[in-house]
Design a protein around this motif. Structure first.
Motif, mmCIF file in Angstrom:
data_model
loop_
_atom_site.group_PDB
_atom_site.id
_atom_site.type_symbol
_atom_site.label_atom_id
_atom_site.label_comp_id
_atom_site.label_asym_id
_atom_site.label_seq_id
_atom_site.Cartn_x
_atom_site.Cartn_y
_atom_site.Cartn_z
ATOM 1 N N GLY A 1 0.835 -1.161 -0.049
ATOM 2 C CA GLY A 1 -0.026 0.035 -0.004
ATOM 3 C C GLY A 1 1.040 1.069 -0.054
ATOM 4 O O GLY A 1 2.204 1.154 -0.019
ATOM 5 N N VAL A 2 0.467 2.439 -0.136
ATOM 6 C CA VAL A 2 1.162 3.552 0.049
ATOM 7 C C VAL A 2 0.554 4.233 1.505
ATOM 8 O O VAL A 2 -0.454 4.263 1.699
ATOM 9 C CB VAL A 2 1.189 4.498 -1.043
ATOM 10 N N LYS A 3 1.594 4.946 1.977
ATOM 11 C CA LYS A 3 1.413 5.745 3.161
ATOM 12 C C LYS A 3 1.494 7.269 3.094
ATOM 13 O O LYS A 3 2.432 7.565 2.590
ATOM 14 C CB LYS A 3 2.601 5.145 4.420
ATOM 15 N N CYS A 4 0.553 7.801 3.627
ATOM 16 C CA CYS A 4 0.767 9.254 3.753
ATOM 17 C C CYS A 4 1.174 9.601 5.063
ATOM 18 O O CYS A 4 0.556 9.343 6.078
ATOM 19 C CB CYS A 4 -0.752 10.039 3.415
ATOM 20 N N ASN A 5 2.269 10.232 5.271
ATOM 21 C CA ASN A 5 3.096 10.501 6.443
ATOM 22 C C ASN A 5 2.344 11.368 7.141
ATOM 23 O O ASN A 5 2.304 11.602 8.499
ATOM 24 C CB ASN A 5 4.773 10.624 6.218
ATOM 25 N N PHE B 1 -2.941 3.593 2.383
ATOM 26 C CA PHE B 1 -4.099 3.159 1.272
ATOM 27 C C PHE B 1 -3.750 1.990 0.745
ATOM 28 O O PHE B 1 -2.626 1.887 0.150
ATOM 29 C CB PHE B 1 -4.105 4.592 0.463
ATOM 30 N N VAL B 2 -4.807 1.296 0.352
ATOM 31 C CA VAL B 2 -4.523 0.128 -0.411
ATOM 32 C C VAL B 2 -6.069 -0.228 -1.006
ATOM 33 O O VAL B 2 -6.899 -0.100 -0.379
ATOM 34 C CB VAL B 2 -4.184 -1.193 0.224
ATOM 35 N N PRO B 3 -6.235 -0.081 -2.443
ATOM 36 C CA PRO B 3 -5.188 -0.278 -3.393
ATOM 37 C C PRO B 3 -4.589 1.156 -3.438
ATOM 38 O O PRO B 3 -5.078 2.158 -2.917
ATOM 39 C CB PRO B 3 -5.820 -0.360 -4.728
ATOM 40 N N PRO B 4 -3.139 1.232 -3.681
ATOM 41 C CA PRO B 4 -2.487 2.402 -3.670
ATOM 42 C C PRO B 4 -2.790 3.375 -4.412
ATOM 43 O O PRO B 4 -3.553 3.023 -5.347
ATOM 44 C CB PRO B 4 -1.012 2.073 -4.140
#
Lengths: 386, 151
Positions: B42-46, B52-55
């Protein structure tokens, strides 16, 4: 030709003119001389003047007049061009020498867009050449079969994989009595093998035809392992799927259109005639479009006629029946068949060879397929009567 | 009207609509990880501290470009909600009935939709733990993660 980082010096200069940005060259009037040394090197001269760029390969080391001269070895040149080597560093290290008006070097990024090495495209022949190594004997036990590949179009050809006693041999050409034969366009074949085209969809849409033993055909993905492209590591793999939504349809002709299509089976073109106004309709329709009365009487017209209108199509949209796009340019015409008048013209295709000199009023005749089946394409096209 | 129908016949046709689906850069990396590594990323918003997934390329809250903050997620998760598909369609991935569930994976803040198998649809419950099963045959689609099964 020596390759560095998967590309050659020659390749880079070949794209030089294409990469030239006229908008970035305002006020630049300069000659760049490149002396690229070592294996795969050479001498080139770029003349930039009046918003245009001329690239010239030199045979001798006489550059004539130049504004700036770059002396560099081939590997460094390619490295710097594709961004693998830092240009300033190469310059400081003395690997890249610049002579003349050095500030002109600063103009280069404005003058040319960045060079992108060409991606090597895999061909059907490349893929088939790996058949023997992709062969999985454990999944082909007891098989004595021949698998044909009949690939049409660019990069196509004919091959046969002979599988026997747990071995596989690839031959050029098609053998007789193939166990199963793949009939597909070479381009689609490559897409199928790379996983870009779904075999089930391709099959459903008629783009992939399998002739012969279907049971063997279904086992093929197990008999051969998946093809892996070993093209020098792709920078970034991006996934794009080519899909074909295919919707099965049934079209009921009704008795009127049916009679027309049945006529084509006998190589006859039938129009129907309105009992009130005498207008002919072609293709026939149930009722007269003007008088709104039933139309039952059919007459044979043609087969020859004259061209009333012709379009030459250069940009074709895909044929909704097959998903294929017709080869362009092609001609589409309206033919006023003998026995018809005014606007009673029939739409059809024109023979390719006649595209050059077709004009309104030309006499044309239909060219039929050998065994008509009752389709509008029983007439292949119309050709000029010469 | 008494019309003969010897001239009536039915022509088989096929409506074929060719199209291309481009997964995009972020989508491609996600699918390639499923296919080649059998891992879910997934991708992370720091800034928002959300995974988030799907990214997605940009954070849906702060619009920051987050397409490079990849984080590996657990292959197990919890069913947040589900639905039983009971009609058949050529475009559907399974024969009905089958379960489509929203599954929140360990490490993710958003649920992803996928198929749940290995259990009768009637027995599926919200809160159930499920684990990913990957496909052996690459498809270059989300089905490289074949389905989820109860742990």
């Amino acid at each position: 030709m020596s390759e560095y980082y998967g590309t050659t010096v020659e390749d880079i200069f070949k794209t030089q003119n294409k990469r030239f940005r006229a908008e970035g060259s305002e006020g630049v009037d300069a000659v760049f001389a490149y002396d690229v040394q070592g294996e795969g090197g050479g001498r080139w001269k770029l003349t930039i003047k009046d918003g245009a760029c001329a690239t010239e390969k030199l045979d001798s080391d006489d550059f004539g007049e130049y504004s700036v001269k770059i002396t560099v070895d081939a590997e460094t040149f390619v490295g710097v061009t594709i961004g693998k080597i830092d240009g300033t560093e190469a310059f400081t290290a003395g690997k890249l020498k610049v002579d003349g008006q050095i500030p002109l070097m600063m103009e280069l990024p404005k003058l040319f867009t960045k060079y992108a090495p060409p991606g090597k495209e895999v061909t059907a022949a490349d893929i088939l050449a790996t058949s023997e190594s992709r062969f999985q004997p454990e999944n082909a036990e007891g098989l004595d079969i021949t698998v044909g590949y009949n690939l049409a179009g660019d990069g196509g050809g004919q091959w046969t994989a002979v599988i026997k006693d747990g071995t596989c041999k690839l031959e050029e050409g098609l053998r007789d009595n193939l166990t199963v034969c793949n009939i597909v366009k070479a381009k689609d074949f490559v897409d199928l093998m790379l996983g870009k085209l779904d075999p089930i969809v391709a099959f459903g849409a008629g783009r992939l035809r399998l002739v012969g033993d279907m049971e063997i055909a279904q086992r093929l993905p197990k008999i051969f392992s998946k093809f892996k492209s070993n093209a020098s590591e792709p920078v970034e793999e991006l996934i794009m799927l080519k899909k074909i939504i295919s919707v099965d349809m049934k079209y009921s002709t009704g008795p009127t259109m049916g009679k027309f299509l049945n006529g084509l089976k006998e190589k006859k073109i039938l129009a129907n005639v309105c009992p009130k106004c005498g207008r002919k309709q072609l293709p026939p329709r149930e009722c007269c479009a003007v008088c709104r009365c039933d139309v039952d009487e059919f007459v044979e017209v043609g087969p020859e006629g004259i061209v009333t209108y012709c379009d030459i199509i250069y940009y074709a949209s895909p044929d909704p029946l097959t998903g294929e796009t017709r080869e362009t340019p092609y001609g589409a015409l309206f033919v006023l068949l003998d026995g018809c008048k005014d606007r009673e013209a029939l739409w059809h295709l024109l023979k390719k060879e006649d595209l050059v000199d077709v004009k309104r009023g030309d006499r044309v005749r239909p060219v039929w397929v050998e065994n008509p089946t009752g389709s509008v394409y029983d007439i292949i096209y119309f050709e000029k009567v010469r | 009207m008494n019309q003969e129908n010897k001239d009536c016949y039915v022509v088989d046709g096929k409506l074929a609509l060719p199209y291309q689906y481009f997964a995009g850069r972020t989508g491609s990396r996600f699918l390639i990880s499923l296919r080649d590594k059998k891992k879910i990323f997934g991708v992370k918003c720091n800034k928002c501290d959300k995974v988030f997934v799907p990214p997605r390329q940009t954070c849906e809250r702060c619009f920051e470009n987050i397409s490079n903050n990849w984080v590996e997620l657990s292959d197990t998760g919890e069913i947040v909600n589900f639905s039983v598909v009971r009609y058949e369609g050529k475009h559907l991935p399974r024969k009905p009935p089958f379960v489509l569930a929203l599954i929140k994976l360990g490490g993710a803040d958003t649920p992803m939709t996928h198929i749940v198998e290995g259990i009768e649809p009637e027995k599926v419950e919200v809160g159930m733990k499920v684990k990913a099963t990957f496909s052996d045959e690459p498809t270059n689609t989300i089905l490289d993660l074949d389905h989820f099964e109860p742990v």
